[in-house]
Design an enzyme around this catalytic site. Structure first.
Site, mmCIF file in Angstrom:
data_model
loop_
_atom_site.group_PDB
_atom_site.id
_atom_site.type_symbol
_atom_site.label_atom_id
_atom_site.label_comp_id
_atom_site.label_asym_id
_atom_site.label_seq_id
_atom_site.Cartn_x
_atom_site.Cartn_y
_atom_site.Cartn_z
ATOM 1 N N ARG A 192 0.849 -1.183 0.000
ATOM 2 C CA ARG A 192 0.000 0.000 0.000
ATOM 3 C C ARG A 192 0.885 1.233 0.000
ATOM 4 N NH1 ARG A 192 -3.669 -2.701 -1.316
ATOM 5 N NH2 ARG A 192 -5.637 -3.070 -0.215
ATOM 6 N N GLU A 247 -4.599 7.245 -5.327
ATOM 7 C CA GLU A 247 -4.783 6.584 -6.622
ATOM 8 C C GLU A 247 -6.268 6.488 -6.969
ATOM 9 O OE1 GLU A 247 -2.814 2.849 -5.382
ATOM 10 O OE2 GLU A 247 -4.789 1.877 -5.495
ATOM 11 N N HIS A 302 -1.899 -0.339 -9.983
ATOM 12 C CA HIS A 302 -2.452 -1.190 -8.913
ATOM 13 C C HIS A 302 -3.147 -2.422 -9.513
ATOM 14 C CE1 HIS A 302 -4.364 -1.341 -4.626
ATOM 15 N NE2 HIS A 302 -4.074 -2.548 -5.086
HETATM 16 C C1 8YV Z 1 -6.932 -5.327 -5.626
HETATM 17 C C2 8YV Z 1 -5.699 -5.217 -3.375
HETATM 18 O O1 8YV Z 1 -6.274 -4.580 -6.599
HETATM 19 O O2 8YV Z 1 -5.700 -7.350 -2.432
HETATM 20 C C3 8YV Z 1 -5.607 -6.148 -2.234
HETATM 21 O O3 8YV Z 1 -5.441 -5.693 -1.110
HETATM 22 O O4 8YV Z 1 -5.518 -4.054 -3.241
HETATM 23 C C4 8YV Z 1 -5.926 -5.769 -4.712
HETATM 24 O O5 8YV Z 1 -5.898 -7.121 -4.815
HETATM 25 C C5 8YV Z 1 -8.165 -4.644 -5.303
HETATM 26 O O6 8YV Z 1 -8.762 -4.932 -4.107
HETATM 27 C C6 8YV Z 1 -9.109 -4.863 -6.450
HETATM 28 O O7 8YV Z 1 -9.998 -3.890 -6.493
#
Ligand code: 8YV
Length: 315
Positions: free
Chosen positions: A234, A263, A281
């Protein structure tokens, strides 16, 4: 039978949307122009929130849904969910661990290779005629046999390490304590000492208030002008202001980033730097993994409404 009302925070692919719409009375927040008005109109009926890792559910959203029983996150990271607000109301929270681990690790390693070998610039070199007109592409830096540091040896960090073993790298890691299931990897307690060890510094740490800006300017300086930071966790784990300054000055050689503060509207100063690889992402973004994530999100919701144990609860 009336279907439970769920609040859907962001869009999902059609293969997830169809079964979700079939099983639930889905109220789509992301389609609303006036989100506050939509929440005010629908919140009182909502029994579950279906969200995504980066979108989460903040305290205002949770407060707007007084009958909410469960928040199901499409993603392993649940730092964008206000866990204190959920706990205070005994709202359960689930995420999608394991199913995305391999793909996230793959992208992290791909980012290291792509950035170290200058593959984006090399592609441009071919396409714009530089190869034909100017000759050989500038030399880049080797990956195999060099030193890697993994900050956060959870599921994803371990998979990154296993892949790096294939490159004959000297692997060190930092976590709360040494792990006894990774015998050849060196434990280095402090992030800064790990950074001083590493040519390639992977940030694979679950984000929380405690880890905010754990990668600070001192850590960046320790990675150094020849080193690279790869972030597949993150944005909040890195002090982004310091990162921009370190990349600009050259105190930090390179970065490869899949996540950004605010983002998808990233800081435009990133676009002016040629020593950073920017990714949208998408570390978990394969058809296979996203299908498994959607299934797990729905399975958690179904288990909750059937009165069965949740499959992957975090709260
Ligand atoms: C995804 C994510 O891009 O797993 C996570 O924590 O940030 C990602 O896998 C996201 O949740 C998809 O919208």
């Amino acid at each position: 039978m009336t279907k439970p009302v769920i609040l859907q925070v962001g869009p999902y692919p059609d293969w997830d949307q169809e079964p979700l719409d079939a099983a639930f009375d889905v109220r789509k927040l992301f389609e609303a122009v006036d989100k506050a008005a939509f929440l005010a109109a629908n919140g009182s009926e909502v029994r579950a929130i279906a969200t995504r890792g980066e979108l989460g559910a903040d305290a205002d959203m949770i407060a707007a849904c007084p009958k909410c029983e469960v928040i199901s996150v499409y993603g392993v990271g649940y730092d964008a969910v206000d866990i204190d607000a959920a706990r205070a109301r005994n709202i359960r929270v689930t995420n999608t661990p394991d199913v995305l681990t391999g793909d996230v690790a793959d992208l992290g390693v791909a980012m290291m290779l792509c950035q170290s070998r200058g593959m984006i610039g090399a592609e441009r070199w071919v396409r714009d005629g530089s190869w034909a007109n100017n000759g050989l592409y500038p030399l880049k830096r080797r990956v195999f046999g060099r030193k890697a540091g993994i900050l956060g040896l959870g599921r994803i960090g371990i998979e990154v390490g296993k892949r790096l073993e294939g490159f004959g790298m000297d692997i060190a890691y930092s976590d709360l304590a040494p792990r006894d299931d990774v015998p050849d990897w060196t434990f280095i307690a402090s992030a800064q000492d790990l950074a001083a060890h590493a040519d390639f510094f992977f940030v694979t740490l679950a984000a929380s208030a405690k880890t905010r800006h754990i990668v600070n300017r001192d850590v960046m300086n320790a990675v150094g002008p020849e080193g690279m930071i790869i972030n597949i966790s993150r944005a909040s784990n890195i002090d982004e202001e310091a990162l921009l300054a370190a990349l600009k000055s050259g105190d930090l050689g390179y970065a490869a980033l899949d996540v950004f503060e605010g983002e998808p509207a990233l800081d435009p100063r990133f676009l002016e730097l040629n020593n950073v690889l920017l990714q949208p992402h998408h570390a978990s973004g394969t058809v296979e993994t996203r299908k498994a994530m959607g299934q797990l999100l729905r399975d958690n919701l179904a288990a909750h409404f059937a009165g069965n144990p949740l499959l992957t609860p975090v709260v």
